[in-house]
Design a protein around this motif. Structure first.
Motif, PDB file in Angstrom:
ATOM      1  N   VAL B  86       0.641  26.510   9.526  1.00 32.29           N
ATOM      2  CA  VAL B  86       1.468  25.491  10.196  1.00 32.29           C
ATOM      3  C   VAL B  86       0.603  24.279  10.543  1.00 32.29           C
ATOM      4  O   VAL B  86       1.000  23.130  10.312  1.00 32.29           O
ATOM      5  CB  VAL B  86       2.116  26.071  11.477  1.00 32.29           C
ATOM      6  CG1 VAL B  86       2.746  24.967  12.309  1.00 32.29           C
ATOM      7  CG2 VAL B  86       3.140  27.125  11.117  1.00 32.29           C
ATOM      8  N   SER B  90       1.149  20.652   8.818  1.00 28.34           N
ATOM      9  CA  SER B  90       1.488  19.507   9.674  1.00 28.34           C
ATOM     10  C   SER B  90       0.493  18.377   9.481  1.00 28.34           C
ATOM     11  O   SER B  90       0.862  17.209   9.396  1.00 28.34           O
ATOM     12  CB  SER B  90       1.493  19.912  11.145  1.00 28.34           C
ATOM     13  OG  SER B  90       2.207  21.085  11.324  1.00 28.34           O
ATOM     14  N   ILE B  93       1.087  16.555   6.169  1.00 31.78           N
ATOM     15  CA  ILE B  93       2.271  15.688   6.199  1.00 31.78           C
ATOM     16  C   ILE B  93       1.986  14.447   7.049  1.00 31.78           C
ATOM     17  O   ILE B  93       2.338  13.325   6.687  1.00 31.78           O
ATOM     18  CB  ILE B  93       3.490  16.456   6.736  1.00 31.78           C
ATOM     19  CG1 ILE B  93       3.797  17.619   5.792  1.00 31.78           C
ATOM     20  CG2 ILE B  93       4.693  15.544   6.844  1.00 31.78           C
ATOM     21  CD1 ILE B  93       4.824  18.577   6.318  1.00 31.78           C
ATOM     22  N   LEU B  94       1.301  14.680   8.167  1.00 30.19           N
ATOM     23  CA  LEU B  94       0.979  13.566   9.061  1.00 30.19           C
ATOM     24  C   LEU B  94       0.096  12.536   8.344  1.00 30.19           C
ATOM     25  O   LEU B  94       0.362  11.330   8.387  1.00 30.19           O
ATOM     26  CB  LEU B  94       0.238  14.125  10.279  1.00 30.19           C
ATOM     27  CG  LEU B  94       0.435  13.425  11.610  1.00 30.19           C
ATOM     28  CD1 LEU B  94       1.908  13.365  11.943  1.00 30.19           C
ATOM     29  CD2 LEU B  94      -0.299  14.185  12.710  1.00 30.19           C
ATOM     30  N   GLN B  97       2.157  10.632   5.856  1.00 29.10           N
ATOM     31  CA  GLN B  97       3.046   9.652   6.486  1.00 29.10           C
ATOM     32  C   GLN B  97       2.274   8.401   6.918  1.00 29.10           C
ATOM     33  O   GLN B  97       2.728   7.284   6.716  1.00 29.10           O
ATOM     34  CB  GLN B  97       3.713  10.274   7.722  1.00 29.10           C
ATOM     35  CG  GLN B  97       4.631  11.419   7.417  1.00 29.10           C
ATOM     36  CD  GLN B  97       6.000  10.947   7.008  1.00 29.10           C
ATOM     37  OE1 GLN B  97       6.368   9.807   7.263  1.00 29.10           O
ATOM     38  NE2 GLN B  97       6.761  11.788   6.346  1.00 29.10           N
ATOM     39  N   VAL B  98       1.111   8.637   7.522  1.00 28.39           N
ATOM     40  CA  VAL B  98       0.315   7.500   7.998  1.00 28.39           C
ATOM     41  C   VAL B  98      -0.138   6.647   6.818  1.00 28.39           C
ATOM     42  O   VAL B  98      -0.059   5.417   6.847  1.00 28.39           O
ATOM     43  CB  VAL B  98      -0.890   8.003   8.821  1.00 28.39           C
ATOM     44  CG1 VAL B  98      -1.860   6.879   9.101  1.00 28.39           C
ATOM     45  CG2 VAL B  98      -0.409   8.624  10.119  1.00 28.39           C
ATOM     46  N   LYS B 100       1.307   6.349   3.920  1.00 24.13           N
ATOM     47  CA  LYS B 100       2.469   5.659   3.363  1.00 24.13           C
ATOM     48  C   LYS B 100       2.814   4.419   4.170  1.00 24.13           C
ATOM     49  O   LYS B 100       3.290   3.436   3.627  1.00 24.13           O
ATOM     50  CB  LYS B 100       3.674   6.595   3.361  1.00 24.13           C
ATOM     51  CG  LYS B 100       3.941   7.194   2.018  1.00 24.13           C
ATOM     52  CD  LYS B 100       5.294   7.893   2.027  1.00 24.13           C
ATOM     53  CE  LYS B 100       5.390   8.823   0.841  1.00 24.13           C
ATOM     54  NZ  LYS B 100       6.145  10.029   1.146  1.00 24.13           N
ATOM     55  N   ALA B 101       2.589   4.495   5.492  1.00 23.34           N
ATOM     56  CA  ALA B 101       2.973   3.372   6.340  1.00 23.34           C
ATOM     57  C   ALA B 101       1.923   2.266   6.318  1.00 23.34           C
ATOM     58  O   ALA B 101       2.261   1.093   6.372  1.00 23.34           O
ATOM     59  CB  ALA B 101       3.191   3.859   7.765  1.00 23.34           C
ATOM     60  N   PHE B 102       0.648   2.634   6.242  1.00 28.53           N
ATOM     61  CA  PHE B 102      -0.382   1.605   6.418  1.00 28.53           C
ATOM     62  C   PHE B 102      -1.159   1.265   5.151  1.00 28.53           C
ATOM     63  O   PHE B 102      -1.538   0.131   4.961  1.00 28.53           O
ATOM     64  CB  PHE B 102      -1.342   2.020   7.530  1.00 28.53           C
ATOM     65  CG  PHE B 102      -0.661   2.098   8.868  1.00 28.53           C
ATOM     66  CD1 PHE B 102      -0.279   0.931   9.522  1.00 28.53           C
ATOM     67  CD2 PHE B 102      -0.357   3.311   9.442  1.00 28.53           C
ATOM     68  CE1 PHE B 102       0.374   0.989  10.732  1.00 28.53           C
ATOM     69  CE2 PHE B 102       0.299   3.375  10.652  1.00 28.53           C
ATOM     70  CZ  PHE B 102       0.670   2.212  11.309  1.00 28.53           C
ATOM     71  N   TYR B 104      -0.215   1.809   1.605  1.00 29.51           N
ATOM     72  CA  TYR B 104       0.759   2.336   0.664  1.00 29.51           C
ATOM     73  C   TYR B 104       0.145   2.614  -0.711  1.00 29.51           C
ATOM     74  O   TYR B 104       0.436   3.614  -1.345  1.00 29.51           O
ATOM     75  CB  TYR B 104       1.913   1.338   0.539  1.00 29.51           C
ATOM     76  CG  TYR B 104       3.095   1.888  -0.185  1.00 29.51           C
ATOM     77  CD1 TYR B 104       3.918   2.824   0.409  1.00 29.51           C
ATOM     78  CD2 TYR B 104       3.387   1.471  -1.471  1.00 29.51           C
ATOM     79  CE1 TYR B 104       5.001   3.336  -0.252  1.00 29.51           C
ATOM     80  CE2 TYR B 104       4.475   1.984  -2.149  1.00 29.51           C
ATOM     81  CZ  TYR B 104       5.276   2.916  -1.527  1.00 29.51           C
ATOM     82  OH  TYR B 104       6.341   3.432  -2.201  1.00 29.51           O
ATOM     83  N   ASP B 105      -0.730   1.730  -1.154  1.00 26.44           N
ATOM     84  CA  ASP B 105      -1.309   1.882  -2.487  1.00 26.44           C
ATOM     85  C   ASP B 105      -2.079   3.191  -2.600  1.00 26.44           C
ATOM     86  O   ASP B 105      -1.973   3.911  -3.588  1.00 26.44           O
ATOM     87  CB  ASP B 105      -2.251   0.706  -2.798  1.00 26.44           C
ATOM     88  CG  ASP B 105      -1.501  -0.612  -2.792  1.00 26.44           C
ATOM     89  OD1 ASP B 105      -0.267  -0.566  -2.923  1.00 26.44           O
ATOM     90  OD2 ASP B 105      -2.140  -1.661  -2.641  1.00 26.44           O
ATOM     91  N   LYS B 108       0.034   6.298  -2.738  1.00 26.63           N
ATOM     92  CA  LYS B 108       0.632   6.586  -4.035  1.00 26.63           C
ATOM     93  C   LYS B 108      -0.325   7.414  -4.893  1.00 26.63           C
ATOM     94  O   LYS B 108       0.086   8.274  -5.647  1.00 26.63           O
ATOM     95  CB  LYS B 108       0.980   5.293  -4.758  1.00 26.63           C
ATOM     96  CG  LYS B 108       2.146   4.602  -4.109  1.00 26.63           C
ATOM     97  CD  LYS B 108       2.774   3.615  -5.023  1.00 26.63           C
ATOM     98  CE  LYS B 108       3.367   4.287  -6.225  1.00 26.63           C
ATOM     99  NZ  LYS B 108       3.737   3.331  -7.249  1.00 26.63           N
ATOM    100  N   VAL B 112       0.589  12.911  -5.306  1.00 27.07           N
ATOM    101  CA  VAL B 112       0.599  14.043  -6.231  1.00 27.07           C
ATOM    102  C   VAL B 112      -0.150  15.225  -5.637  1.00 27.07           C
ATOM    103  O   VAL B 112       0.144  16.377  -5.926  1.00 27.07           O
ATOM    104  CB  VAL B 112      -0.089  13.645  -7.538  1.00 27.07           C
ATOM    105  CG1 VAL B 112       0.182  14.664  -8.608  1.00 27.07           C
ATOM    106  CG2 VAL B 112       0.318  12.268  -7.960  1.00 27.07           C
TER     107      VAL B 112
END
Lengths: 247, 219
Positions: B86, B90, B93-94, B97-98, B100-102, B104-105, B108, B112
């Motif tokens: 767990v 977590s 994923i965290l 997410q971070v 992806k937000a700050f 992004y390149d 990407k 994968v």
């Protein structure tokens, strides 16, 4: 030792904390992430029309400068929405969900698809978004056509999870620049799409080479995916394209 | 050093530094413990994903090590593996997410490999073997050390695979175009996973040649 009650309580609390942390992170970061995706989409649309020096910083500004019209066409090729004024990302076409529309198409229902008209040095370039499946996940991109709606100006492809070094090569310049100057209609005006040919274009008869590009060695299934994506999506635009070509 | 047990030891004591240095050579998670092979084969066709993977594993491993180390006295042994999972999931994923937000390149590049990080045996191995029984700071150093050791091998393998497989390094053309005219060709086999395994084997061979103590006795 730990009692069963303790174990259950421990597990429950741990899971609740993890869920709370993750969902709040997701909620807090979502607007930023969606912004990034929209900016990326703009960048790709501009890149397919060969507009240079687009970065994530100036994408919005350049998108508003170069994109002069956003058209929404339906399955019969009729224009149902045309957006010209204001912030181009607020247009109905920009917000369309390609996945849903192509799903509707596959089930024989009506669908609506976006077209972006880019004005580059006085020339109109028509950018059509693409969506299909690769080996491991979705692949997508844009194809930009000259105003004869036949000759390709440029393409971009991207993918979610194709194999690095193999299928993922569709996202590279060297694969994409093969498409420039190719044609999607033959001389009689029949739709040919663009074939992604395993073993290379030179396998095709000479007169068909203008409708083909080399596939990627080791990336056969992704290459086939690109081939299928092009024919499937371009075919959906055919009613509109043919109406325009007859004009 | 009699006070070592009762009093706080310095942050970078010899013992703590060994936690970082060990995995770089004599206790390398890939070449010696043979963990995390799957991702070593999957992401090393190019240098860039290998580096991104190494950094992400470092963040996830160091963070999960610290979290598990903080929780270690309360975790019921019967569900410890699930608790570790767990925490790892977590964290991954965290991190995703971070990114992806700050950035992004970069996210990407990473997307994968998110699944691969969760299943990376090194992470769970370190949680189980080290973080469950040690304080947060040594656990943090252990995480950094092991992910450095992992990243080092990843980058070395990716270096050879990208150089001989694509003629580039980090996407920059290294092999001069003239070579191709003479008849040099990129080795397509280098891009495929089997060559990653062979490259890895050669690295292990070279390491054991210099570090004789690693060689198992023939019985």
């Amino acid at each position: 030792m730990y009692s069963n009650g303790y174990i259950f309580r421990y597990a429950a609390i741990l899971v609740i904390i993890a869920a709370a942390v993750l969902s709040s992170a997701n909620m807090l970061l979502k607007p930023l992430q969606e912004r990034n995706m929209a900016i990326e989409k703009m960048g790709y649309i501009l890149a397919s029309a060969n507009i240079e020096n687009v970065t994530s910083k100036n994408a919005i500004e350049k998108f508003n400068k170069y994109v002069v019209e956003e058209i929404l066409v339906n399955s019969k090729g009729e224009v149902i929405d045309s957006y010209k004024e204001g912030n181009m990302e607020d247009g109905k076409a920009f917000k369309i969900n390609m996945k849903e529309e192509l799903y509707n198409k596959s089930r024989g229902k009506d669908f609506e698809l976006p077209i972006y008209v880019v004005n580059k040095d006085g020339e109109s370039i028509y950018v059509l978004p693409l969506l299909g499946t690769g080996l491991w996940g979705p692949i997508w991109g844009n194809i930009a056509l000259k105003d004869d709606l036949n000759t390709i100006v440029g393409v971009t492809f991207d993918h979610k999870s194709e194999t690095p070094g193999l299928g993922a090569e569709i996202a590279t310049k060297s694969f994409q620049k093969q498409f420039i100057g190719k044609k999607i209609f033959d001389e009689k005006g029949n739709f040919t799409s663009i074939k992604v040919v395993k073993g290379g274009v030179k396998k095709l008869p000479k007169d068909q080479r203008i409708h083909g590009v080399d596939a990627i060695s080791g990336g056969t299934i992704t290459s086939r995916g690109v081939d299928a994506m092009l024919s499937n999506v371009l075919e959906s635009y055919l009613p509109y394209i043919e109406k325009q070509r007859k004009k | 050093m009699s006070e070592e047990k009762q009093e706080r030891e310095p942050l970078f004591s010899a013992k703590n530094l060994k936690l970082v240095k060990g995995p770089l050579n004599l206790n390398n998670p890939i070449t010696v413990q043979v963990l995390g092979i799957c991702s070593a084969l999957a992401v090393t066709a190019k240098m860039k994903p290998a580096i991104v993977m190494a950094i992400s594993v470092m963040v996830v491993l160091a963070a999960s090590n610290v979290v598990i180390s903080l929780l270690r006295n309360g975790i019921p042994p019967r569900i410890r593996i699930i608790v570790q999972l767990v925490v790892i999931a977590s964290m991954v994923i965290l991190v995703d997410q971070v990114l992806k937000a700050f950035v992004y390149d970069i996210s990407k590049q990473l997307s994968v490999f998110v699944g691969l990080i969760i299943t990376n045996c090194i992470i769970m191995g370190r949680l189980e073997a080290f973080a469950m029984g040690n304080k947060p700071w040594p656990a943090f150093l252990d995480g950094i050390g092991n992910s450095l050791g992992y990243g080092l091998i990843l980058i070395v393998v990716a270096f050879f695979r990208e150089l001989f497989g694509s003629g580039t390094l980090l996407g920059v053309q290294i092999v001069p175009p003239g070579f191709y005219n003479i008849g040099y060709e990129n080795n397509g086999l280098m891009i495929l996973p089997p060559m990653a395994l062979i490259t890895l084997g050669v690295i292990i061979w070279v390491q054991r040649y210099y570090k004789r103590e690693l060689i198992e006795e023939n019985k």
